[in-house]
Design a protein around this motif. Structure first.
Motif, PDB file in Angstrom:
ATOM      1  N   GLY A  68      -2.800 -18.403  35.023  1.00 50.90           N
ATOM      2  CA  GLY A  68      -3.042 -17.114  35.660  1.00 50.90           C
ATOM      3  C   GLY A  68      -4.114 -17.084  36.844  1.00 50.90           C
ATOM      4  N   ASN A  69      -4.838 -18.188  37.066  1.00 51.16           N
ATOM      5  CA  ASN A  69      -5.736 -18.459  38.123  1.00 51.16           C
ATOM      6  C   ASN A  69      -4.783 -18.699  39.408  1.00 51.16           C
ATOM      7  OD1 ASN A  69      -7.842 -17.917  36.420  1.00 51.16           O
ATOM      8  ND2 ASN A  69      -8.504 -20.142  36.290  1.00 51.16           N
ATOM      9  N   ARG A  70      -5.685 -18.656  40.696  1.00 43.90           N
ATOM     10  CA  ARG A  70      -4.976 -18.565  41.901  1.00 43.90           C
ATOM     11  C   ARG A  70      -4.377 -20.083  42.333  1.00 43.90           C
ATOM     12  NH1 ARG A  70      -5.946 -20.247  46.959  1.00 43.90           N
ATOM     13  NH2 ARG A  70      -8.125 -21.126  46.609  1.00 43.90           N
ATOM     14  N   GLU A  71      -3.148 -20.429  42.724  1.00 45.56           N
ATOM     15  CA  GLU A  71      -2.801 -21.618  42.924  1.00 45.56           C
ATOM     16  C   GLU A  71      -2.880 -21.843  44.636  1.00 45.56           C
ATOM     17  OE1 GLU A  71       1.271 -22.112  41.569  1.00 45.56           O
ATOM     18  OE2 GLU A  71       0.929 -20.961  39.925  1.00 45.56           O
ATOM     19  N   SER A  72      -3.192 -23.072  44.853  1.00 39.44           N
ATOM     20  CA  SER A  72      -3.296 -23.448  46.409  1.00 39.44           C
ATOM     21  C   SER A  72      -2.134 -23.543  47.135  1.00 39.44           C
ATOM     22  CB  SER A  72      -4.278 -24.722  46.445  1.00 39.44           C
ATOM     23  OG  SER A  72      -4.360 -25.150  47.762  1.00 39.44           O
ATOM     24  N   ASP A  73      -2.363 -23.258  48.535  1.00 38.70           N
ATOM     25  CA  ASP A  73      -1.190 -23.143  49.466  1.00 38.70           C
ATOM     26  C   ASP A  73      -1.121 -24.673  49.930  1.00 38.70           C
ATOM     27  OD1 ASP A  73      -0.057 -20.693  48.916  1.00 38.70           O
ATOM     28  OD2 ASP A  73      -1.627 -19.899  50.381  1.00 38.70           O
ATOM     29  N   ASN A  74      -2.321 -25.468  49.814  1.00 34.86           N
ATOM     30  CA  ASN A  74      -2.386 -26.782  50.440  1.00 34.86           C
ATOM     31  C   ASN A  74      -1.746 -27.737  49.591  1.00 34.86           C
ATOM     32  OD1 ASN A  74      -3.814 -25.873  52.639  1.00 34.86           O
ATOM     33  ND2 ASN A  74      -5.601 -25.346  51.391  1.00 34.86           N
ATOM     34  N   VAL A  75      -0.510 -27.597  49.060  1.00 34.21           N
ATOM     35  CA  VAL A  75       0.184 -28.685  48.357  1.00 34.21           C
ATOM     36  C   VAL A  75       1.394 -28.947  48.916  1.00 34.21           C
ATOM     37  CG1 VAL A  75       1.069 -29.336  46.170  1.00 34.21           C
ATOM     38  CG2 VAL A  75      -0.870 -27.841  45.986  1.00 34.21           C
ATOM     39  N   GLU A  76       1.681 -30.319  49.226  1.00 33.95           N
ATOM     40  CA  GLU A  76       2.860 -30.747  49.769  1.00 33.95           C
ATOM     41  C   GLU A  76       3.640 -31.619  48.763  1.00 33.95           C
ATOM     42  OE1 GLU A  76       2.001 -33.174  53.272  1.00 33.95           O
ATOM     43  OE2 GLU A  76       0.478 -31.982  54.262  1.00 33.95           O
ATOM     44  N   ASP A  77       4.890 -31.117  48.539  1.00 33.26           N
ATOM     45  CA  ASP A  77       5.682 -32.028  47.517  1.00 33.26           C
ATOM     46  C   ASP A  77       6.603 -32.891  48.207  1.00 33.26           C
ATOM     47  OD1 ASP A  77       7.166 -32.642  45.408  1.00 33.26           O
ATOM     48  OD2 ASP A  77       7.575 -30.663  44.699  1.00 33.26           O
ATOM     49  N   ARG A  78       6.315 -34.349  48.355  1.00 31.73           N
ATOM     50  CA  ARG A  78       7.188 -35.280  48.869  1.00 31.73           C
ATOM     51  C   ARG A  78       7.881 -35.890  47.767  1.00 31.73           C
ATOM     52  NH1 ARG A  78       3.039 -38.245  52.847  1.00 31.73           N
ATOM     53  NH2 ARG A  78       2.104 -36.662  53.897  1.00 31.73           N
ATOM     54  N   ARG A  79       8.060 -35.433  46.446  1.00 32.87           N
ATOM     55  CA  ARG A  79       8.732 -36.127  45.443  1.00 32.87           C
ATOM     56  C   ARG A  79      10.073 -36.073  45.833  1.00 32.87           C
ATOM     57  NH1 ARG A  79       6.383 -32.802  40.466  1.00 32.87           N
ATOM     58  NH2 ARG A  79       6.854 -31.178  42.246  1.00 32.87           N
ATOM     59  N   GLY A  80      10.966 -37.379  45.451  1.00 32.17           N
ATOM     60  CA  GLY A  80      12.296 -37.435  45.686  1.00 32.17           C
ATOM     61  C   GLY A  80      12.731 -37.739  47.015  1.00 32.17           C
ATOM     62  N   GLU A  81      11.761 -37.718  47.999  1.00 32.64           N
ATOM     63  CA  GLU A  81      11.990 -38.116  49.426  1.00 32.64           C
ATOM     64  C   GLU A  81      11.651 -39.532  49.409  1.00 32.64           C
ATOM     65  OE1 GLU A  81       9.526 -35.778  51.920  1.00 32.64           O
ATOM     66  OE2 GLU A  81      10.343 -33.903  51.274  1.00 32.64           O
ATOM     67  N   ASP A  82      12.526 -40.085  50.428  1.00 34.13           N
ATOM     68  CA  ASP A  82      12.271 -41.560  50.990  1.00 34.13           C
ATOM     69  C   ASP A  82      10.864 -41.654  51.463  1.00 34.13           C
ATOM     70  OD1 ASP A  82      12.363 -44.140  51.724  1.00 34.13           O
ATOM     71  OD2 ASP A  82      13.860 -43.845  53.004  1.00 34.13           O
ATOM     72  N   GLY A  83      10.031 -42.234  50.936  1.00 34.71           N
ATOM     73  CA  GLY A  83       8.440 -42.454  51.620  1.00 34.71           C
ATOM     74  C   GLY A  83       8.406 -43.352  52.636  1.00 34.71           C
ATOM     75  N   GLY A  84       9.541 -44.088  52.754  1.00 37.41           N
ATOM     76  CA  GLY A  84       9.459 -44.818  53.915  1.00 37.41           C
ATOM     77  C   GLY A  84       8.494 -46.273  53.911  1.00 37.41           C
ATOM     78  N   GLY A  85       8.082 -46.465  52.525  1.00 36.69           N
ATOM     79  CA  GLY A  85       7.050 -47.304  52.302  1.00 36.69           C
ATOM     80  C   GLY A  85       7.634 -48.402  51.757  1.00 36.69           C
ATOM     81  N   GLY A  86       8.963 -48.443  51.263  1.00 37.02           N
ATOM     82  CA  GLY A  86       9.610 -49.823  50.874  1.00 37.02           C
ATOM     83  C   GLY A  86       9.589 -49.820  49.266  1.00 37.02           C
ATOM     84  N   GLY A  87      10.421 -50.410  48.403  1.00 36.08           N
ATOM     85  CA  GLY A  87      10.285 -50.143  47.140  1.00 36.08           C
ATOM     86  C   GLY A  87      10.161 -51.737  46.684  1.00 36.08           C
ATOM     87  N   GLY A  88       9.237 -52.369  47.294  1.00 32.94           N
ATOM     88  CA  GLY A  88       9.195 -53.856  46.822  1.00 32.94           C
ATOM     89  C   GLY A  88       7.958 -53.776  45.795  1.00 32.94           C
ATOM     90  N   GLY A  89       7.742 -55.078  45.168  1.00 31.88           N
ATOM     91  CA  GLY A  89       6.821 -55.191  44.291  1.00 31.88           C
ATOM     92  C   GLY A  89       5.374 -55.514  44.645  1.00 31.88           C
ATOM     93  N   GLY A  90       4.988 -55.240  45.807  1.00 32.62           N
ATOM     94  CA  GLY A  90       3.551 -55.383  46.238  1.00 32.62           C
ATOM     95  C   GLY A  90       3.283 -54.534  47.333  1.00 32.62           C
ATOM     96  N   PHE A  91       1.999 -54.849  47.735  1.00 32.35           N
ATOM     97  CA  PHE A  91       1.168 -53.868  48.588  1.00 32.35           C
ATOM     98  C   PHE A  91       0.741 -54.556  49.817  1.00 32.35           C
ATOM     99  CE2 PHE A  91      -0.091 -49.455  48.468  1.00 32.35           C
ATOM    100  CZ  PHE A  91      -1.190 -49.229  49.543  1.00 32.35           C
ATOM    101  N   GLY A  92       1.015 -54.416  50.861  1.00 34.39           N
ATOM    102  CA  GLY A  92       0.438 -55.262  51.997  1.00 34.39           C
ATOM    103  C   GLY A  92      -0.658 -55.045  52.457  1.00 34.39           C
TER     104      GLY A  92
END
Length: 296
Positions: free
Chosen positions: A5-29
């Motif tokens: 019931g409290n106010r919700e922010s408009d500063n939320v970006e939902d990128r779920r389900g999108e191609d993050g462009g970061g690759g799906g490998g098992g590491g972090f470069g």
């Protein structure tokens, strides 16, 4: 924790389900280095329980040397669906931090710049490098955004037995605390000092930065409860118990069977509890000056 019931922010970006462009490998470069999933798991624990940017944790664990790979930021994504309960929850928590920090900044003659909260799944580009689900929630000062994969909360509940709305809200409030440090110029000063310091001195500065973010999260909770009565019985105790369980000393003892104080970067269990408690009981930004405290 009362939040519906409290106010919700408009500063939320939902990128779920999108191609993050970061690759799906098992590491972090990092600077040509690849971080395996075992190391990423350590960073995940640190990011949730200790509040540090997991990108920084991964860089330190890889041996340092090199900056996170810079990637081009994608265009702002759509807003979460209205029937997404967890997205509504984090949007409400973000709005609550906005209301609190705008009031506190205004009272001190400053202007609060609201951060964005990015929901993603898998991976997503950030100004600090490619963010991945395994790295947990983090704040990136380069684009002034908090990043979180909401499946992280379920993982924490199953693997680390940490649950409850207030514990989840605390994660966001701590990252927003880092945003406040960025706006006040504290983070930049600490980063500059770290570059001139020995490893031991740099770690000690990181501890003070993280404990201050803990305190800032407490300041938010104090004012949010004063204004909107969000806290319920058990909320504070649950947060304090969680903080006690995940200090540097507790995690090191669990991971390696010994404690190395000079390597601490986030603070002991007692310190984390103490500074969060200081913020939530006093509700003053001035109470969170860890850098002038003779004893943490």
């Amino acid at each position: 924790m009362k939040w519906e019931g409290n106010r919700e922010s408009d500063n939320v970006e939902d990128r779920r389900g999108e191609d993050g462009g970061g690759g799906g490998g098992g590491g972090f470069g990092f600077g040509g280095r690849s971080i395996g999933l075992g190391t990423v798991a350590v960073a995940l624990v640190a990011s949730y329980f200790l509040g540090i940017n997991p990108l920084t944790v991964l860089q330190m664990l890889s041996g340092g040397g090199g900056q996170p790979v810079q990637v081009q930021q994608q265009a702002p994504a759509h807003k979460p669906a209205a029937d997404d309960q967890m997205a509504r929850f984090v949007s409400t928590v973000l709005a609550d931090t906005e209301d609190t920090w705008e009031q506190l900044f205004r009272a001190s003659g400053k202007q609060y710049v609201q951060p964005k909260l990015v929901l993603f799944s898998g991976s997503t580009p950030t100004a600090c490098g490619t963010g991945q689900t395994a790295t947990g929630p983090f704040y990136c000062p380069g684009d002034q955004k908090v990043y979180i994969d909401l499946s992280f909360y379920e993982l924490m509940k199953q693997r680390f037995k940490v649950s409850g709305n207030f514990a989840q809200a605390y994660v966001i409030a701590h990252e927003v605390g880092h945003h406040v440090q960025h706006l006040l110029g504290i983070s930049d000063k600490v980063d500059a000092a770290r570059r001139r310091s020995t490893e031991k001195q740099a770690n000690a500065l990181s501890v003070r930065l993280e404990l201050q973010a803990d305190c800032f999260a407490g300041v938010w909770a104090y004012h949010a409860d004063q204004a909107r009565h969000i806290l319920e019985d058990g909320d504070i105790d649950a947060a304090l118990n969680a903080a006690s369980a995940i200090g540097d000393d507790a995690l090191q003892r669990q991971a390696r069977g010994e404690v190395v104080p000079d390597s601490f970067t986030h603070g002991t269990s007692a310190q984390r509890v103490s500074w969060f408690k200081r913020g939530i009981t006093q509700g003053k930004v001035s109470a969170c000056n860890t850098f002038e405290a003779k004893q943490l």
